[in-house]
Design an enzyme around this catalytic site. Structure first.
Site, mmCIF file in Angstrom:
data_model
loop_
_atom_site.group_PDB
_atom_site.id
_atom_site.type_symbol
_atom_site.label_atom_id
_atom_site.label_comp_id
_atom_site.label_asym_id
_atom_site.label_seq_id
_atom_site.Cartn_x
_atom_site.Cartn_y
_atom_site.Cartn_z
ATOM 1 N N LYS A 164 1.007 -1.379 0.161
ATOM 2 C CA LYS A 164 -0.575 -0.148 -0.235
ATOM 3 C C LYS A 164 1.086 0.868 0.130
ATOM 4 O O LYS A 164 1.839 1.385 1.009
ATOM 5 C CB LYS A 164 -0.250 -0.039 0.986
ATOM 6 N N GLY A 180 -7.777 8.592 10.184
ATOM 7 C CA GLY A 180 -7.858 8.755 11.272
ATOM 8 C C GLY A 180 -8.917 9.798 12.230
ATOM 9 O O GLY A 180 -8.544 10.046 13.085
ATOM 10 N N ALA A 213 -9.327 5.929 3.812
ATOM 11 C CA ALA A 213 -9.428 6.562 4.973
ATOM 12 C C ALA A 213 -10.774 7.638 5.615
ATOM 13 O O ALA A 213 -11.679 7.769 4.502
ATOM 14 C CB ALA A 213 -8.266 7.689 5.537
ATOM 15 N N GLY A 214 -10.821 7.863 7.022
ATOM 16 C CA GLY A 214 -11.748 8.078 7.241
ATOM 17 C C GLY A 214 -12.957 8.053 8.314
ATOM 18 O O GLY A 214 -13.993 8.179 8.380
ATOM 19 N N ASN A 236 -8.876 1.658 9.924
ATOM 20 C CA ASN A 236 -8.003 1.189 11.576
ATOM 21 C C ASN A 236 -8.662 1.814 12.948
ATOM 22 O O ASN A 236 -8.999 1.313 13.737
ATOM 23 C CB ASN A 236 -6.556 1.716 11.304
#
Lengths: 263, 360
Positions: free
Chosen positions: A105, A166, A192-193, A214
């Site tokens: 990635k 994050g 993300a988000g 994550n």
């Protein structure tokens, strides 16, 4: 819909076939056992990992591999923390040496506090990595042209952000995500988000092939329960996407028949 | 009146006008291109030398190198060569920067104004210097080709590499690279040192006055003495072919001040701080260190002394990471797992040992 049909709903990236449409990160957890438990509960088959210096003062400290078995999960090394193309390429070459595979990635980040994808650096790094034989899943801005160019360069998956890394703000750009997806034929992920289960479901309903997250699990009060919620949300969102949404209409349309009313 | 010369002025009006020296007029102004070429040749020589020292040369050559450096300790030799290369890179960087400063687009000559005409007439009549002083630059100053500056311009701009004149810096480089009278650039270097404010005598004394190192050798008499030919040309194995000698980059040569050719870019990081990238690019084949007892390396950013000779596998064992899933990078090049045992470490190596940790 029954279980058998669900099991056949797979997706393929770089020739590898996966059933789970959830990719989870392994950072920010309290400890390694919790990481392992949350990943188990999420049902993910791919986990992202970071490449960092070993702890020279404590060589016997438990390592990630001791808890998250690389034979069971596909490790996806990332370049988190890299702000230039050369750093990213160097990191992933080390990752390939440490792990022995070339599915990676790529993320080249701009400065804090946004950590927004640095597309110029991303292009440079992607070019170098693809030339070097890597299969690059690329974190990118929600920019249709950039995404198309990355696909043309040979990236194996396009992964735009839904909101900054994050931040947990959810998918802030559903329209743009849809427009980007129109032109992309390789797997398309929201990277993300995502903040909670409904966000993951929204991303899947939009038609993404998978979701990568994550913090939403790791920072939840009960990460293991949230991991399970994410698993269900991704499945639910995927099913909703496959089922096809009803059309929106500006007004009511009664669900019960209007005939046979008592007067 | 002209006691102190402005550093940017490349003319000396007083002296030149009163007594124009024909020799100085006919000769093309000496540009520092030769100096730049010299420094680059020195750098190349140093890099080749470094590569040779790292991969142990045949005994006779080794003896010569030890003789030149006055020590048997390869760590000390390597450290000195690296220091010399670093100083050379700094000097080169200054010169190139200075050249870039002067190498901008040529300013168009101003049209001949009445004042200028008067001044030129005044010049022709050899009037006292005070009169022509103000207008002098626009009239007589032969604007040189853009490119490498003249020597004294260069000196005035770059005489502070380590707070010393270029000549002294050059002397230091030569000492660090073990240059002595046997080297083919010897005369060229003496000339350059002389021209740039160095002390020729000091250089020669330092270079020729090294102690013989026979007493430094172990009592092992089986080591053959070098053949006389080796003493004559100790660098034969790694100097450039004879026909390449003294052919500097023409762009930097005196008569061919390069015209508008962009100067090669030098990254600042190349020069003053950290480990110069060119060291990483050196062809370091697997080599076995000789007589090396303590090795100082940078391990994950921290200096660390190791008992040598030690290979990467030995290092991993000593720090407890043998057989773990780690990756090793030596001087920014990955060391494949299969070559851990045969990759020997040397003083000055920069090592990174990484593994996977949790991350998103």
């Amino acid at each position: 819909m029954d279980g058998t049909q669900l099991a056949e709903d797979t997706w393929t990236v770089a020739g590898r076939r996966f059933r789970s449409r959830l990719i989870v990160g392994t950072g920010k957890y309290k400890d390694l056992p919790e990481t392992a438990a949350a990943i188990e509960a999420s049902g993910a088959e791919i986990v992202t990992v970071a490449v960092r210096r070993v702890n020279l003062s404590d060589p016997k400290a438990p390592m990630l591999q001791d808890h998250v078995d690389p034979k069971k999960y596909t490790y996806l090394p990332n370049t988190a923390g890299c702000h230039t193309a050369s750093e990213a390429v160097r990191t992933l070459r080390l990752a390939r040496e440490a792990g022995g595979w070339n599915l990676v990635k790529l993320e080249v980040l701009g400065p804090a506090p946004l950590l927004y994808p640095d597309m110029r650096g991303t292009f440079e790094a992607a070019e170098a990595l693809i030339k070097d034989g890597f299969e690059v899943m690329v974190y990118c801005a929600d920019d249709p042209l950039a995404a198309k160019r990355l696909e043309d360069m040979g990236c194996v998956a396009i992964m735009p952000l839904g909101a900054p890394i994050g931040s947990g703000l959810g998918v802030q750009n559903p329209a743009m995500i849809c427009m980007m997806m129109e032109h992309i034929s390789v797997p398309f992920l929201v990277d993300a988000g995502v903040g909670t289960a409904s966000d993951a479901a929204i991303a899947m309903e939009l038609g993404c092939d998978a979701v990568l997250l994550n913090s939403a699990i790791a920072l939840a009060k009960d990460p293991i329960r949230m991991a399970r919620a994410m698993k269900l949300a991704v499945e639910a969102g995927r099913l909703a996407h496959l089922a096809g949404r009803m059309p929106r209409r500006m007004g009511a349309d009664p669900s019960s028949p209007l005939t046979g009313l008592i007067r | 009146m002209f006691k102190t010369r402005h550093p940017l002025s490349d003319t000396q009006p007083n002296r030149r006008r009163s007594a124009p020296a024909p020799a100085a007029r006919t000769r093309a102004p000496r540009r520092s291109g030769r100096l730049l070429g010299l420094i680059r040749t020195l750098s190349n020589h140093g890099k080749a030398l470094l590569a040779t020292v790292r991969e142990p040369p045949p005994p006779d050559q080794l003896l010569c190198i030890r003789q030149d450096f006055g020590t048997c300790d390869p760590g000390a030799i390597i450290a000195r060569i690296e220091r010399g290369l670093r100083i050379a890179a700094a000097l080169e960087y200054r010169i190139v920067n200075c050249a870039a400063y002067f190498g901008g687009p040529r300013t168009p000559q101003p049209a001949s104004t009445p004042a200028a005409t008067a001044a030129s007439q005044a010049l022709a009549r050899h009037e006292p210097p005070g009169l022509a002083k103000q207008t002098l630059p626009s009239v007589t100053r032969p604007r040189e080709e853009p490119g490498v500056p003249l020597n004294h311009l260069l000196d005035s701009f770059t005489n502070h590499v380590n707070d010393q004149p270029i000549g002294i810096v050059l002397t230091k480089i030569c000492q660090d690279l073990g240059i002595n009278y046997r080297h083919r650039l010897w005369w060229e270097l003496l000339d350059a040192i002389d021209q740039h404010g160095g002390k020729y005598a000091r250089f020669e004394r330092a270079a020729s006055n090294r102690k013989p190192v026979f007493d430094l050798f172990p009592a092992d008499t089986s080591l053959p003495l070098p053949a006389p030919s080796a003493w004559q040309s100790p660098y034969a194995a790694f100097t450039e072919p004879a026909d390449a000698a003294h052919t500097f980059d023409r762009r930097f040569d005196d008569q061919n001040a390069f015209q508008g050719t962009p100067l090669p870019a030098l990254e600042p990081s190349n020069t003053l701080t950290g480990r110069p990238p060119f060291l990483a690019a050196l062809p370091c084949r697997a080599h076995i260190p000789f007589m090396q007892t303590v090795i100082t390396v940078t391990l994950n950013g921290e200096p660390r002394s190791l008992d040598g000779p030690v290979s990467v596998s030995g290092l991993l064992e000593s720090i407890g990471f043998e057989g773990r899933k780690v990756a090793v990078e030596r001087n920014e090049a990955i060391v494949p797992r299969s070559r851990y045992a045969e990759t020997w470490l040397a003083t000055g190596d920069s090592l990174e040992i990484v593994h996977f940790i949790g991350g998103g």
